[in-house]
Design a protein around this motif. Structure first.
Motif, PDB file in Angstrom:
ATOM      1  N   GLN A   1      -2.968 -24.942  17.301  1.00  0.00           N
ATOM      2  CA  GLN A   1      -4.167 -25.014  16.460  1.00  0.00           C
ATOM      3  C   GLN A   1      -4.851 -26.373  16.583  1.00  0.00           C
ATOM      4  OE1 GLN A   1      -3.225 -24.398  12.334  1.00  0.00           O
ATOM      5  NE2 GLN A   1      -5.290 -24.805  11.606  1.00  0.00           N
ATOM      6  N   PHE A   2      -4.046 -27.434  16.715  1.00  0.00           N
ATOM      7  CA  PHE A   2      -4.612 -28.780  16.725  1.00  0.00           C
ATOM      8  C   PHE A   2      -4.749 -29.361  18.130  1.00  0.00           C
ATOM      9  CE2 PHE A   2      -3.772 -28.421  12.292  1.00  0.00           C
ATOM     10  CZ  PHE A   2      -4.668 -29.282  11.677  1.00  0.00           C
ATOM     11  N   ALA A   3      -4.610 -28.496  19.146  1.00  0.00           N
ATOM     12  CA  ALA A   3      -4.740 -28.982  20.524  1.00  0.00           C
ATOM     13  C   ALA A   3      -6.137 -29.550  20.777  1.00  0.00           C
ATOM     14  CB  ALA A   3      -4.434 -27.850  21.496  1.00  0.00           C
ATOM     15  N   LYS A   4      -7.130 -28.989  20.089  1.00  0.00           N
ATOM     16  CA  LYS A   4      -8.505 -29.455  20.266  1.00  0.00           C
ATOM     17  C   LYS A   4      -9.051 -30.109  18.990  1.00  0.00           C
ATOM     18  CE  LYS A   4      -9.603 -25.938  23.740  1.00  0.00           C
ATOM     19  NZ  LYS A   4     -10.535 -24.811  24.111  1.00  0.00           N
ATOM     20  N   ALA A   5      -8.147 -30.657  18.167  1.00  0.00           N
ATOM     21  CA  ALA A   5      -8.594 -31.313  16.933  1.00  0.00           C
ATOM     22  C   ALA A   5      -9.476 -32.509  17.270  1.00  0.00           C
ATOM     23  CB  ALA A   5      -7.390 -31.756  16.116  1.00  0.00           C
ATOM     24  N   ILE A   6     -10.484 -32.732  16.456  1.00  0.00           N
ATOM     25  CA  ILE A   6     -11.456 -33.804  16.690  1.00  0.00           C
ATOM     26  C   ILE A   6     -10.944 -35.099  16.081  1.00  0.00           C
ATOM     27  CG2 ILE A   6     -13.815 -34.568  16.254  1.00  0.00           C
ATOM     28  CD1 ILE A   6     -14.580 -31.595  16.025  1.00  0.00           C
ATOM     29  N   PRO A   7     -10.876 -36.175  16.835  1.00  0.00           N
ATOM     30  CA  PRO A   7     -10.482 -37.474  16.273  1.00  0.00           C
ATOM     31  C   PRO A   7     -11.549 -37.976  15.287  1.00  0.00           C
ATOM     32  CG  PRO A   7     -10.272 -37.460  18.662  1.00  0.00           C
ATOM     33  CD  PRO A   7     -11.050 -36.241  18.296  1.00  0.00           C
ATOM     34  N   VAL A   8     -11.104 -38.458  14.131  1.00  0.00           N
ATOM     35  CA  VAL A   8     -12.023 -38.924  13.095  1.00  0.00           C
ATOM     36  C   VAL A   8     -11.501 -40.206  12.475  1.00  0.00           C
ATOM     37  CG1 VAL A   8     -12.846 -36.601  12.528  1.00  0.00           C
ATOM     38  CG2 VAL A   8     -10.879 -37.551  11.302  1.00  0.00           C
ATOM     39  N   THR A   9     -12.358 -40.827  11.686  1.00  0.00           N
ATOM     40  CA  THR A   9     -11.976 -41.931  10.804  1.00  0.00           C
ATOM     41  C   THR A   9     -12.526 -41.647   9.407  1.00  0.00           C
ATOM     42  OG1 THR A   9     -13.982 -43.164  11.387  1.00  0.00           O
ATOM     43  CG2 THR A   9     -11.987 -43.644  12.670  1.00  0.00           C
ATOM     44  N   GLY A  10     -11.950 -42.284   8.387  1.00  0.00           N
ATOM     45  CA  GLY A  10     -12.490 -42.161   7.039  1.00  0.00           C
ATOM     46  C   GLY A  10     -11.583 -41.494   6.031  1.00  0.00           C
ATOM     47  N   LEU A  11     -10.453 -40.924   6.460  1.00  0.00           N
ATOM     48  CA  LEU A  11      -9.533 -40.320   5.499  1.00  0.00           C
ATOM     49  C   LEU A  11      -9.027 -41.366   4.512  1.00  0.00           C
ATOM     50  CD1 LEU A  11      -7.353 -37.957   7.732  1.00  0.00           C
ATOM     51  CD2 LEU A  11      -9.066 -37.266   6.054  1.00  0.00           C
ATOM     52  N   ILE A  12      -8.914 -40.979   3.242  1.00  0.00           N
ATOM     53  CA  ILE A  12      -8.433 -41.881   2.192  1.00  0.00           C
ATOM     54  C   ILE A  12      -7.036 -41.437   1.790  1.00  0.00           C
ATOM     55  CG2 ILE A  12      -8.808 -42.710  -0.167  1.00  0.00           C
ATOM     56  CD1 ILE A  12     -11.801 -42.295   0.302  1.00  0.00           C
ATOM     57  N   ALA A  13      -6.065 -42.301   2.014  1.00  0.00           N
ATOM     58  CA  ALA A  13      -4.666 -41.972   1.722  1.00  0.00           C
ATOM     59  C   ALA A  13      -4.358 -42.212   0.256  1.00  0.00           C
ATOM     60  CB  ALA A  13      -3.738 -42.806   2.598  1.00  0.00           C
ATOM     61  N   ASP A  14      -3.764 -41.205  -0.388  1.00  0.00           N
ATOM     62  CA  ASP A  14      -3.317 -41.325  -1.777  1.00  0.00           C
ATOM     63  C   ASP A  14      -2.159 -40.344  -1.945  1.00  0.00           C
ATOM     64  OD1 ASP A  14      -3.109 -42.064  -4.409  1.00  0.00           O
ATOM     65  OD2 ASP A  14      -5.150 -41.586  -4.967  1.00  0.00           O
ATOM     66  N   LYS A  15      -2.100 -39.652  -3.072  1.00  0.00           N
ATOM     67  CA  LYS A  15      -1.063 -38.658  -3.313  1.00  0.00           C
ATOM     68  C   LYS A  15      -1.646 -37.512  -4.123  1.00  0.00           C
ATOM     69  CE  LYS A  15       0.514 -41.526  -7.153  1.00  0.00           C
ATOM     70  NZ  LYS A  15       1.633 -42.322  -7.696  1.00  0.00           N
ATOM     71  N   ASP A  16      -0.902 -36.398  -4.186  1.00  0.00           N
ATOM     72  CA  ASP A  16      -1.315 -35.283  -5.027  1.00  0.00           C
ATOM     73  C   ASP A  16      -0.570 -35.369  -6.359  1.00  0.00           C
ATOM     74  OD1 ASP A  16       1.281 -34.371  -4.626  1.00  0.00           O
ATOM     75  OD2 ASP A  16       0.698 -32.679  -3.352  1.00  0.00           O
ATOM     76  N   VAL A  17      -0.719 -34.351  -7.207  1.00  0.00           N
ATOM     77  CA  VAL A  17      -0.135 -34.411  -8.542  1.00  0.00           C
ATOM     78  C   VAL A  17       1.390 -34.370  -8.527  1.00  0.00           C
ATOM     79  CG1 VAL A  17      -2.157 -33.433  -9.691  1.00  0.00           C
ATOM     80  CG2 VAL A  17      -0.354 -31.909  -8.853  1.00  0.00           C
ATOM     81  N   PHE A  18       1.968 -33.944  -7.411  1.00  0.00           N
ATOM     82  CA  PHE A  18       3.427 -33.900  -7.288  1.00  0.00           C
ATOM     83  C   PHE A  18       3.983 -35.184  -6.686  1.00  0.00           C
ATOM     84  CE2 PHE A  18       1.784 -29.513  -6.568  1.00  0.00           C
ATOM     85  CZ  PHE A  18       2.176 -28.977  -7.783  1.00  0.00           C
TER      86      PHE A  18
END
Length: 786
Positions: free
Chosen positions: A247-264
């Motif tokens: 599925q991710f063989a053709k994933a597009i490289p990006v920037t801008g993701l914000i790392a945090d956590k979920d409610v768990f």
């Protein structure tokens, strides 16, 4: 918590000192309004703010108490009252749900709201969709608000398990024109969003008294831009899974993701938000009152036209060329995330509602009076449209999905007789009957043009009716100067009928509707209350009540499916079965009261909705189900101090602090049926029920024209899930605690013109109620009376 403890200590110390140092001054103020508050008449019964009532513990707000509140809409007026939470996510929010005592903010069918006898509670749906229709009455027309806690009065159904909010508006006694011009602004920053959001409110009213006829017309327009209500994230995909690798063989490289956590507490990578939500509401109101002899009638007609538009979603990620991306598979620093096609889509809501109410009351004899209330609430339009992609997405072709309510609303009819000195002196007897009919029909369909909302094929349909007929009686007996007794009962006949939902036949192209069997139940709810006056200015009262809360149409029948969620109803739900106790000890002060309530309630078959919490990058829709928890036990204590003239005659204070422990004590039915798959939730905290809650409002009347006020709201963290696994704080989806400070000042520029300025959330505290609470908010208001 340390700050709140300090506030409690200061308040109690000042109470003691004020009682000794200013006793003579306060005697003169007892049962008086502050000098610059005009006395008003109400459509219903005017109440003394220190009155405790025969059955329910209560709290009453008059116009003199409301001066400390930055109020843009009606629900603001009660948000500082004991054991109350209003889930108002922003000014103009249509989902301002109400939670009272042991009933959390999503148990909306356990609270009732009336304005001049007209129901504002929405007993068709629950959770965020079940919020009272607060905008059917404007904050500017309200004379008093009374809150009754618990189902201890036979006059109200089991939907009063949490309590009842009774709003009374003012009766025009002469020609009067009122104008409010309000401006509000909010600082807000979270994840990838940072902006200043503004709004406006214009309120105009005209009232007059023409002989026996009172007339009142008003128009209220509110426009506001809210902070984003949802922030979207995904979690890193499983790199070792062969299907994911492909599925991710053709994933597009990006920037801008914000790392945090979920409610768990798990790592989460935020890629976008819903953007600014533009809310516009127009309200038109007509009230006609007529007095004829010992009788009076009030016709109340309110029309709401609401639009909520969300068409500027934000994506945080960019490709190598700096272009923002909106859907697909992406990778950043060896992280793999997905944005489903519809996740950053736009949406628009159009809602038009008409509420009509008629109240008639008068004396049949010197010792007997009658009151009738009729109401009709109709949803003329409730249409939500969502686009299949973000509007900026190159893949977007204009399609979407529409959610539409059709033939939805309710009607109520009630007649009540009140006899004084019934049979003997000191006995009041109340009896009456009430009928309520509810209907909800919900269609979800695909659209070739998302803005037009054309029907290109249903995805789900459901609906049904519920009726309830009740008779009630209650005797209030003043046995002696020291003792009084209230005995009552309510008998209810409930029926669900005409229920249906859709089902696709996998072997054919048919879209079928499945009819559900009608059901009915009968229940009797006894009530008891005993009051004792051990000494002058003291009162002790114990109240006991049974109550049954019947399922509403959504819980029974609503089956819906849209881009992101599936709702599964439960036509076999039993009514919630509550046993409620309250012990009240009250000390009347020279100008106010100190009150302690100790309460406990046990709810069997508590109806709760739970939604599977999935990353926003999941292509599988979340599933919401209604289920019964076998038993929930809630124990609590409230400390309430309302005092006019604290230390000095110019200082008024309202303070309350509540400790509430709500625990799941039995879930054996579900767990016995699914022993291998269900983890026990017995002993867990019930969702959205913080242990500690407190409020403080203080107003200093600096001069006859100038008021200075401060307020505080406190609550500690709670859980949003029955399994109590959502432990993370200050993240999207959390149920955070908070300490919010506010200030307000009002000044009469002339006899006709008043200006006020206020700030809520002064410290700009960041917290979430699943969605983000508002940031620091500024209020500027001009009011003109002629």
């Amino acid at each position: 918590m340390r700050r709140l403890t300090l506030v409690v200590a200061i308040v109690l110390a000042n109470l003691s000192a004020g009682a000794m140092a200013h006793d003579e001054v306060l005697k003169k103020k007892r049962n008086q309004n502050p000098p610059d508050v005009e006395e008003v008449k109400v459509w219903g019964e005017a109440r003394d703010s220190a009155s405790a009532g025969y059955t329910n513990p209560s709290s009453l707000l008059t116009q003199e108490d409301m001066v400390a509140i930055n109020s843009s809409t009606t629900e603001d007026l009660v948000k500082y009252e004991p054991s109350i939470v209003i889930r108002k996510r922003y000014i103009g929010d249509s989902n301002g749900t109400l939670g009272l005592r042991g009933s959390n903010m999503f148990a909306t069918a356990r609270s009732m709201v009336f304005a001049d006898g007209v129901p504002l509670h929405y007993l068709l749906q629950t959770r965020w969709s079940g919020a009272p229709r607060w905008t059917m009455v404007s904050a500017s027309e309200i004379a008093q608000v009374e809150i009754l806690y618990g189902p201890f009065s036979a006059e109200y159904s089991g939907n009063s398990m949490g309590g009842v909010v009774l709003i009374e508006t003012a009766i025009p006694q002469k020609r009067e024109v009122h104008v409010d011009l309000d401006y509000f602004s909010q600082d807000f920053s979270a994840y990838g969003f940072n902006d200043q959001l503004n709004g406006y409110k214009t309120f105009l009213s005209y009232g007059d008294k023409l002989g026996d006829l009172s007339i009142y017309f008003s128009y209220n327009r509110l426009e506001n831009d809210s902070q984003p209500q949802s922030y979207y994230f995904d979690q890193d995909k499983n790199h070792s899974d062969a299907k994911v690798q492909q599925q991710f063989a053709k994933a597009i490289p990006v920037t801008g993701l914000i790392a945090d956590k979920d409610v768990f507490g798990k790592p989460a990578y935020y890629f976008g938000d819903t953007g600014v939500e533009q809310a516009t509401t127009d309200n038109y109101k007509i009230k006609l009152g007529y007095d004829f002899g010992d009788w009076s009638a009030l016709l109340n007609v309110a029309y709401e036209d609401r639009n909520t538009l969300r068409d500027a979603t934000n994506s945080y990620i960019k490709n190598a060329n700096g272009d923002r991306l909106w859907s697909g598979n992406f990778t950043e620093n060896n992280l793999w995330i997905t944005i489903p096609a519809a996740r950053l889509g736009a949406s628009e809501l159009d809602r038009r509602s008409l509420s009509t109410g008629l109240r008639i009351k008068g004396h049949l004899t010197e010792s007997a009076r009658f009151e009738a209330n009729l109401s009709d609430f109709r949803i003329l339009e409730d249409n939500s449209r969502a686009s299949s992609h973000a509007l900026q997405d190159p893949l977007f072709k204009g399609a979407g999905q529409t959610t539409n309510y059709d033939d939805t609303g309710w009607q109520t009819l009630e007649g009540k007789l009140v006899f004084s000195d019934f049979g003997t002196e000191g006995i009041e007897f109340i009896t009456g009957a009430r009928y309520e009919a509810y209907e909800l029909n919900l269609d979800v369909f695909n659209s070739t043009n998302w803005r037009q909302g054309d029907n290109a094929g249903y995805t789900s349909r459901s609906g049904g009716d519920t009726d309830i007929a009740a008779v009630f009686a209650q005797m209030n007996w003043d046995i002696s100067e020291r003792w009084d007794l209230a005995l009552g009962g309510r008998y209810e006949q409930w029926e669900s009928k005409n229920g249906y939902f859709s089902r696709k036949n996998p072997t054919t192209t048919a879209f079928e509707l499945v009819d559900l069997a009608d059901t009915d139940r009968n229940q009797f709810s006894p009530k008891f209350s005993l009051g004792y006056v051990p000494a002058d200015e003291w009162l002790v009262r114990y109240s006991l009540a049974k109550a049954y809360r019947f399922p509403v149409v959504e819980e029974l029948f609503t089956q819906s499916q849209n881009y992101s969620s599936v709702v599964q109803a439960r036509p076999d739900l039993k009514p919630e079965n509550g046993l409620h106790h309250n012990l009240m000890v009250e000390k009347q002060l020279e100008s106010g009261y100190l009150r302690i309530n100790i309460f406990t309630e046990t709810i069997q078959d508590a109806i709760e909705s739970q939604t599977t919490f999935l990353p926003s990058g999941s292509t599988v829709p979340s599933v919401t189900t209604f289920s019964s928890v076998d038993e929930v036990q809630t124990d609590g204590v409230e400390l309430i101090l309302n005092r006019y003239g604290l230390l000095v005659p110019e200082l008024d204070l309202r303070f309350n602090l509540a400790y509430t422990k709500s625990v799941i004590t039995d879930n054996s039915t579900v767990e016995a049926n699914n022993p291998a798959t269900v983890k026990s939730i017995e002993g867990n905290n019930y969702p959205r029920m913080p242990r500690w809650r407190g409020n403080l409002m203080a107003t200093y009347h600096a001069t006859d024209r100038w008021d200075l006020s401060a307020n505080l709201q406190y609550a500690d963290k709670s859980f949003g899930r029955l399994d109590n696994t959502d432990t993370a704080e200050q993240v999207m989806g959390a149920q955070d605690g908070y300490t919010r400070l506010g200030v307000k000042t009002s000044y009469d520029l002339t006899d006709n013109l008043e200006a006020s300025f206020g700030i809520d959330n002064l410290t700009n505290e960041e917290s979430y109620v699943a969605h983000p609470w508002p940031g620091r908010s500024y209020y500027l208001s001009l009011s003109y009376d002629l």
